[in-house]
Write a protein that holds these residues in place. Sequence first.
Motif, PDB file in Angstrom:
ATOM      1  N   VAL A 216       2.924 -12.779  10.960  1.00 16.24           N
ATOM      2  CA  VAL A 216       2.863 -11.806   9.870  1.00 16.24           C
ATOM      3  C   VAL A 216       2.881 -10.405  10.460  1.00 16.24           C
ATOM      4  O   VAL A 216       2.181 -10.125  11.435  1.00 16.24           O
ATOM      5  N   ALA A 217       3.693  -9.534   9.881  1.00 19.94           N
ATOM      6  CA  ALA A 217       3.738  -8.128  10.286  1.00 19.94           C
ATOM      7  C   ALA A 217       3.345  -7.271   9.082  1.00 19.94           C
ATOM      8  O   ALA A 217       3.832  -7.496   7.970  1.00 19.94           O
ATOM      9  N   ILE A 218       2.458  -6.325   9.314  1.00 14.55           N
ATOM     10  CA  ILE A 218       2.025  -5.421   8.248  1.00 14.55           C
ATOM     11  C   ILE A 218       2.719  -4.079   8.461  1.00 14.55           C
ATOM     12  O   ILE A 218       2.679  -3.513   9.559  1.00 14.55           O
ATOM     13  N   ILE A 219       3.370  -3.599   7.412  1.00 10.91           N
ATOM     14  CA  ILE A 219       4.117  -2.344   7.515  1.00 10.91           C
ATOM     15  C   ILE A 219       3.614  -1.346   6.480  1.00 10.91           C
ATOM     16  O   ILE A 219       2.932  -1.722   5.522  1.00 10.91           O
ATOM     17  N   ASP A 220       3.981  -0.092   6.672  1.00  7.57           N
ATOM     18  CA  ASP A 220       3.479   0.988   5.815  1.00  7.57           C
ATOM     19  C   ASP A 220       3.878   0.791   4.357  1.00  7.57           C
ATOM     20  O   ASP A 220       3.053   0.824   3.450  1.00  7.57           O
ATOM     21  N   GLY A 221       5.175   0.609   4.113  1.00  9.04           N
ATOM     22  CA  GLY A 221       5.650   0.374   2.751  1.00  9.04           C
ATOM     23  C   GLY A 221       5.785   1.607   1.891  1.00  9.04           C
ATOM     24  O   GLY A 221       6.208   1.516   0.739  1.00  9.04           O
ATOM     25  N   ASP A 222       5.419   2.757   2.437  1.00 10.87           N
ATOM     26  CA  ASP A 222       5.583   4.026   1.715  1.00 10.87           C
ATOM     27  C   ASP A 222       4.961   3.971   0.319  1.00 10.87           C
ATOM     28  O   ASP A 222       5.551   4.419  -0.667  1.00 10.87           O
ATOM     29  N   GLY A 223       3.781   3.387   0.223  1.00 12.64           N
ATOM     30  CA  GLY A 223       3.063   3.339  -1.049  1.00 12.64           C
ATOM     31  C   GLY A 223       3.459   2.200  -1.968  1.00 12.64           C
ATOM     32  O   GLY A 223       2.913   2.071  -3.071  1.00 12.64           O
ATOM     33  N   MET A 224       4.394   1.349  -1.538  1.00 16.34           N
ATOM     34  CA  MET A 224       4.853   0.238  -2.378  1.00 16.34           C
ATOM     35  C   MET A 224       4.129  -1.051  -2.006  1.00 16.34           C
ATOM     36  O   MET A 224       3.799  -1.272  -0.847  1.00 16.34           O
ATOM     37  N   ALA A 225       3.886  -1.902  -2.997  1.00 14.93           N
ATOM     38  CA  ALA A 225       3.355  -3.239  -2.750  1.00 14.93           C
ATOM     39  C   ALA A 225       4.538  -4.200  -2.713  1.00 14.93           C
ATOM     40  O   ALA A 225       5.198  -4.413  -3.731  1.00 14.93           O
ATOM     41  N   ASN A 226       4.817  -4.746  -1.547  1.00 10.89           N
ATOM     42  CA  ASN A 226       6.000  -5.592  -1.416  1.00 10.89           C
ATOM     43  C   ASN A 226       5.800  -6.585  -0.280  1.00 10.89           C
ATOM     44  O   ASN A 226       4.953  -6.386   0.602  1.00 10.89           O
ATOM     45  N   ALA A 227       6.576  -7.639  -0.300  1.00 14.17           N
ATOM     46  CA  ALA A 227       6.564  -8.641   0.770  1.00 14.17           C
ATOM     47  C   ALA A 227       7.973  -9.205   0.894  1.00 14.17           C
ATOM     48  O   ALA A 227       8.677  -9.344  -0.103  1.00 14.17           O
ATOM     49  N   PHE A 228       8.377  -9.519   2.108  1.00 14.09           N
ATOM     50  CA  PHE A 228       9.688 -10.141   2.326  1.00 14.09           C
ATOM     51  C   PHE A 228       9.662 -10.900   3.646  1.00 14.09           C
ATOM     52  O   PHE A 228       8.711 -10.771   4.434  1.00 14.09           O
ATOM     53  N   SER A 229      10.685 -11.678   3.868  1.00 17.86           N
ATOM     54  CA  SER A 229      10.741 -12.517   5.061  1.00 17.86           C
ATOM     55  C   SER A 229      12.050 -12.305   5.813  1.00 17.86           C
ATOM     56  O   SER A 229      13.110 -12.201   5.199  1.00 17.86           O
ATOM     57  N   SER A 230      11.946 -12.248   7.139  1.00 17.17           N
ATOM     58  CA  SER A 230      13.146 -12.212   7.969  1.00 17.17           C
ATOM     59  C   SER A 230      13.515 -13.615   8.425  1.00 17.17           C
ATOM     60  O   SER A 230      14.560 -13.843   9.012  1.00 17.17           O
ATOM     61  N   GLY A 231      12.620 -14.556   8.175  1.00 21.07           N
ATOM     62  CA  GLY A 231      12.743 -15.920   8.699  1.00 21.07           C
ATOM     63  C   GLY A 231      11.572 -16.171   9.632  1.00 21.07           C
ATOM     64  O   GLY A 231      10.568 -16.783   9.242  1.00 21.07           O
ATOM     65  N   PRO A 232      11.628 -15.686  10.869  1.00 18.13           N
ATOM     66  CA  PRO A 232      10.520 -15.888  11.816  1.00 18.13           C
ATOM     67  C   PRO A 232       9.294 -15.044  11.513  1.00 18.13           C
ATOM     68  O   PRO A 232       8.212 -15.326  12.007  1.00 18.13           O
TER      69      PRO A 232
END
Length: 256
Positions: free
Chosen positions: A87-103
């Motif tokens: 799992v990688a946690i990113i800033d998101g620029d104030g957005m609540a979002n989730a996505f997958s690259s596969g790995p």
Amino acid sequence: MYKVFSILVFFLTFFVGLQNVSAKVYGLDPVIGHGLDAVLWASGQSNLEFTRFYKRVNDPVMVARANRALSKIKNARIKMRYPNLKVAIIDGDGMANAFSSGPTLYLTKKVFSLASDDELLAILLHEMAHSDDGHLVMRMFHSPAAVMYQFYSLVTSDLTWLSTGESDAFMVDLHKRGHWKMMREMVEDASFGEELVADEAAFYNLCRMKKRGFNVNPYAVASAMTAITEVPDYVLKADTSEVGKRWRLLKSLSCH
């Protein structure tokens, strides 16, 4: 000529489908996924304003919550395509979002302020389903497939008009909506189908975890949707958007 063209389009469409299957079976999507991970990591290291969305966040509380959820999935022996899933946690620029690259499963930091631990687990299982089914690669082929289908339909409609002097259903629809809108809707329909698949996979994996003695709530998939979108249940109950349709479907499911 009409038959030759139809056969050509059939094989082109078959080729796109074959690309989707081969990407999953022969392991091309992990390669693409790792490549995307590298690009996103490099973007996060940049100080450019438009790459701030992907800047990595190393908040110890968020990291601990994400790792606990991921460990729970592994301890429950839920089948996963990537044993070293992270799992990688990113800033998101104030957005609540989730996505997958596969790995890698990506969560923006706002997710952690909106979702409970049960909902965080549901979100990870949803994104894991995208990873397991190779949806990243499939989405890369949605647009080319839509273009080919649109081109095929346009030519066959023209041939129908030339031979009969009448417009078929496709041509009537085309005049109403236009090429770009029709293609965009085809791509959106394909993506919506993948979201439904991931929703159901997350729900039933939570059912499996519950049967194996874990204190989890399968309906957290639906409540996670409420939390992330910040739209209350009573609104989603009557909402005609894709989110509303997904929420109602999840509410109708039950563990077998």
